[in-house]
Design a protein around this motif. Structure first.
Motif, PDB file in Angstrom:
ATOM      1  N   GLN A 306       8.660   7.401   4.448  1.00 52.42           N
ATOM      2  CA  GLN A 306       7.288   7.054   4.814  1.00 52.42           C
ATOM      3  C   GLN A 306       6.358   7.046   3.599  1.00 52.42           C
ATOM      4  O   GLN A 306       5.532   6.147   3.446  1.00 52.42           O
ATOM      5  N   VAL A 307       6.480   8.058   2.738  1.00 50.30           N
ATOM      6  CA  VAL A 307       5.589   8.127   1.573  1.00 50.30           C
ATOM      7  C   VAL A 307       5.880   6.975   0.616  1.00 50.30           C
ATOM      8  O   VAL A 307       4.957   6.316   0.117  1.00 50.30           O
ATOM      9  N   ARG A 308       7.142   6.716   0.362  1.00 52.08           N
ATOM     10  CA  ARG A 308       7.477   5.564  -0.506  1.00 52.08           C
ATOM     11  C   ARG A 308       6.887   4.283   0.075  1.00 52.08           C
ATOM     12  O   ARG A 308       6.416   3.403  -0.657  1.00 52.08           O
ATOM     13  N   GLY A 309       6.864   4.204   1.394  1.00 50.49           N
ATOM     14  CA  GLY A 309       6.372   3.011   2.054  1.00 50.49           C
ATOM     15  C   GLY A 309       4.881   2.788   1.945  1.00 50.49           C
ATOM     16  O   GLY A 309       4.388   1.704   2.257  1.00 50.49           O
ATOM     17  N   ARG A 310       4.131   3.801   1.470  1.00 51.76           N
ATOM     18  CA  ARG A 310       2.694   3.593   1.323  1.00 51.76           C
ATOM     19  C   ARG A 310       2.397   2.594   0.206  1.00 51.76           C
ATOM     20  O   ARG A 310       1.347   1.954   0.210  1.00 51.76           O
ATOM     21  N   TYR A 311       3.311   2.491  -0.764  1.00 53.97           N
ATOM     22  CA  TYR A 311       3.102   1.566  -1.875  1.00 53.97           C
ATOM     23  C   TYR A 311       3.718   0.223  -1.526  1.00 53.97           C
ATOM     24  O   TYR A 311       4.938   0.094  -1.405  1.00 53.97           O
ATOM     25  N   ARG A 312       2.874  -0.773  -1.360  1.00 46.66           N
ATOM     26  CA  ARG A 312       3.305  -2.061  -0.843  1.00 46.66           C
ATOM     27  C   ARG A 312       3.693  -3.028  -1.950  1.00 46.66           C
ATOM     28  O   ARG A 312       3.377  -4.209  -1.915  1.00 46.66           O
ATOM     29  N   GLU A 313       4.422  -2.511  -2.913  1.00 47.97           N
ATOM     30  CA  GLU A 313       4.978  -3.345  -3.976  1.00 47.97           C
ATOM     31  C   GLU A 313       6.264  -2.688  -4.464  1.00 47.97           C
ATOM     32  O   GLU A 313       6.572  -1.542  -4.102  1.00 47.97           O
ATOM     33  N   ASP A 314       7.026  -3.410  -5.285  1.00 47.54           N
ATOM     34  CA  ASP A 314       8.207  -2.811  -5.888  1.00 47.54           C
ATOM     35  C   ASP A 314       7.782  -1.663  -6.795  1.00 47.54           C
ATOM     36  O   ASP A 314       6.738  -1.725  -7.458  1.00 47.54           O
ATOM     37  N   LEU A 315       8.601  -0.608  -6.826  1.00 50.12           N
ATOM     38  CA  LEU A 315       8.273   0.606  -7.579  1.00 50.12           C
ATOM     39  C   LEU A 315       9.261   0.797  -8.717  1.00 50.12           C
ATOM     40  O   LEU A 315      10.473   0.681  -8.525  1.00 50.12           O
ATOM     41  N   ASP A 316       8.729   1.106  -9.895  1.00 49.09           N
ATOM     42  CA  ASP A 316       9.598   1.289 -11.051  1.00 49.09           C
ATOM     43  C   ASP A 316      10.342   2.621 -11.004  1.00 49.09           C
ATOM     44  O   ASP A 316      11.533   2.691 -11.280  1.00 49.09           O
ATOM     45  N   LEU A 317       9.633   3.717 -10.625  1.00 53.57           N
ATOM     46  CA  LEU A 317      10.255   5.040 -10.723  1.00 53.57           C
ATOM     47  C   LEU A 317       9.841   5.926  -9.560  1.00 53.57           C
ATOM     48  O   LEU A 317       8.652   6.079  -9.278  1.00 53.57           O
ATOM     49  N   LEU A 318      10.832   6.531  -8.924  1.00 52.20           N
ATOM     50  CA  LEU A 318      10.607   7.456  -7.806  1.00 52.20           C
ATOM     51  C   LEU A 318      11.216   8.803  -8.155  1.00 52.20           C
ATOM     52  O   LEU A 318      12.405   8.900  -8.474  1.00 52.20           O
ATOM     53  N   TYR A 319      10.386   9.858  -8.110  1.00 55.37           N
ATOM     54  CA  TYR A 319      10.861  11.224  -8.309  1.00 55.37           C
ATOM     55  C   TYR A 319      11.031  11.894  -6.945  1.00 55.37           C
ATOM     56  O   TYR A 319      10.102  11.898  -6.133  1.00 55.37           O
ATOM     57  N   LEU A 320      12.194  12.488  -6.713  1.00 60.74           N
ATOM     58  CA  LEU A 320      12.469  13.179  -5.459  1.00 60.74           C
ATOM     59  C   LEU A 320      12.812  14.636  -5.735  1.00 60.74           C
ATOM     60  O   LEU A 320      13.552  14.941  -6.676  1.00 60.74           O
ATOM     61  N   PHE A 321      12.289  15.507  -4.886  1.00 60.04           N
ATOM     62  CA  PHE A 321      12.543  16.939  -5.043  1.00 60.04           C
ATOM     63  C   PHE A 321      13.970  17.289  -4.646  1.00 60.04           C
ATOM     64  O   PHE A 321      14.474  16.875  -3.604  1.00 60.04           O
ATOM     65  N   ASP A 322      14.628  18.038  -5.504  1.00 65.18           N
ATOM     66  CA  ASP A 322      15.956  18.587  -5.233  1.00 65.18           C
ATOM     67  C   ASP A 322      15.964  19.981  -5.845  1.00 65.18           C
ATOM     68  O   ASP A 322      15.864  20.130  -7.061  1.00 65.18           O
TER      69      ASP A 322
END
Length: 392
Positions: A306-322
């Motif tokens: 859902q959060v990734r989906g707030r940005y309505r364009e292609d995304l260069d970099l996504l950081y995910l918590f692990d």
């Protein structure tokens, strides 16, 4: 952008029928809202025949910017205030789940007259029902959920449609029959080019490039405030935005202005390097324009999608918590690390075992090697003490 078809071209709407929940699963960018408001709406001819339910006031405000939608002020709904709209051209009433729950609390039969009820982000009527009651001690989301279940099962004159990119919660907790409506595989979705993992958000923030613009998701307001301070200490201009209904933590005029800018212009405010959001902005709002990275401090797949989906364009970099992903601070790289240094590094990385205890250097070293760090062991000539050098 991946895929070629919009949802209006890919969904098999002929499968939709009354007596069950019709689930339409599609990622952001597919055009779920457009399909519902412009294609499904063609099936109704009269006012009050189609209801479109949304999860947040922010989402309602963004939909409400469309031409032809005005605040619905007829005598029967004038007491509801903000959050209820009527789109005269399409004969659609739009309101939040909370408003729907309020109407049901006033009239237990409310909802029976609609031919179509569209439930946008339907998983959130369930999720928000966990959060308690409103200021008048009414569990409005629970009331809304129960009523939607009743209409789905018992009203054969109403088609109930659920829209979601993450409908798995609905399968388990929506107490009514359901079916998935077929959606062709080549439906459009936004691309994420790179994904990296981190274990310590403050550490990530301290290592982010200063010339980048980012969006960060954090669940709790106190954590959001702390991150703003961390960012400011680094010379980054950050702002946090949460719910306007939060009475314990009221937003400042500056925060409200930033929220208004996002809702009005569908972009991050230009004065900030980092905007921090929580669940109040997790769905419904749209953001375009420049964003260099998004960081999502959650392991829940539903939240991440859902959060990734707030940005309505292609995304260069996504950081995910692990919690077990390790990023060594630059000050610990390419230099001898003795026992006191490795102990300090373990405390910073906060890698934990199954019992929640911070693990020592032996375990951390093994994990760093698994994540492709190069660790060289050496011995100081003067006193024979062992040290390690970490490099990439």
């Amino acid at each position: 952008m991946i895929g070629e078809k919009y949802l209006s071209e890919a969904v098999h709407a002929e499968e939709i029928k009354a007596g069950q929940l019709n689930l339409v699963k599609a990622n952001t960018g597919a055009g779920k809202t457009y399909w519902a408001l412009n294609v499904l709406a063609q099936e109704v001819e009269n006012r009050n025949e189609m209801l479109y339910l949304i999860d947040t006031i922010n989402g309602g405000k963004q939909i409400g910017k469309n031409d032809g939608i005005e605040a619905y002020q007829t005598s029967e709904l004038k007491l509801l205030g903000d959050g209820v709209y009527f789109w005269e051209e399409q004969n659609i009433i739009l309101m939040t789940y909370a408003k729907f729950g309020f109407l049901v609390s006033e009239n237990e039969d409310y909802g029976d007259t609609f031919k179509i009820i569209v439930c946008d982000e339907i998983q959130n009527v369930i999720r928000f029902s966990y959060f308690g009651k409103d200021e008048n001690e009414q569990p409005l989301h629970q009331i809304a959920k129960n009523r939607l279940e009743e209409i789905t099962k018992d009203n054969l004159n109403t088609k109930v449609i659920g829209l979601s990119a993450t409908p798995e919660r609905v399968e388990k907790e929506f107490c009514a029959p359901y079916q998935y409506i077929t959606v062709d595989e080549e439906v459009r979705t936004y691309e994420t080019k790179r994904t990296k993992y981190y274990s310590n958000l403050e550490l990530l923030l301290k290592n982010l490039p200063k010339d980048k613009i980012g969006l960060i998701y954090v669940g709790h307001v106190r954590k959001m405030k702390a991150l703003v301070e961390v960012a400011e200490q680094r010379g980054l201009h950050a702002i946090a935005i949460w719910s306007i209904r939060n009475k314990e933590h009221k937003m400042t005029e500056e925060q409200l202005a930033a929220l208004h800018h996002i809702l009005e212009y569908e972009e991050l405010p230009p004065d900030y390097d980092i905007v921090i959001i929580n669940a109040s902005s997790e769905t419904s709002i749209n953001i375009r324009g420049r964003i260099d990275y998004i960081a999502i401090h959650s392991t829940e797949e539903e939240v991440r999608t859902q959060v990734r989906g707030r940005y309505r364009e292609d995304l260069d970099l996504l950081y995910l918590f692990d919690s077990n992903s390790l990023k060594v601070p630059v000050e610990f790289m390419e230099r001898p690390l003795f026992t006191s240094d490795t102990k300090e590094l373990c405390g910073i990385l906060q890698m934990r075992d199954k019992c929640g205890r911070v693990v020592g250097w032996t375990t951390v070293r093994k994990r760093l090697l698994e994540e492709d760090y190069i660790i060289t062991k050496g011995k100081r000539c003067s006193d024979g003490k062992i040290y390690y050098v970490i490099s990439m």
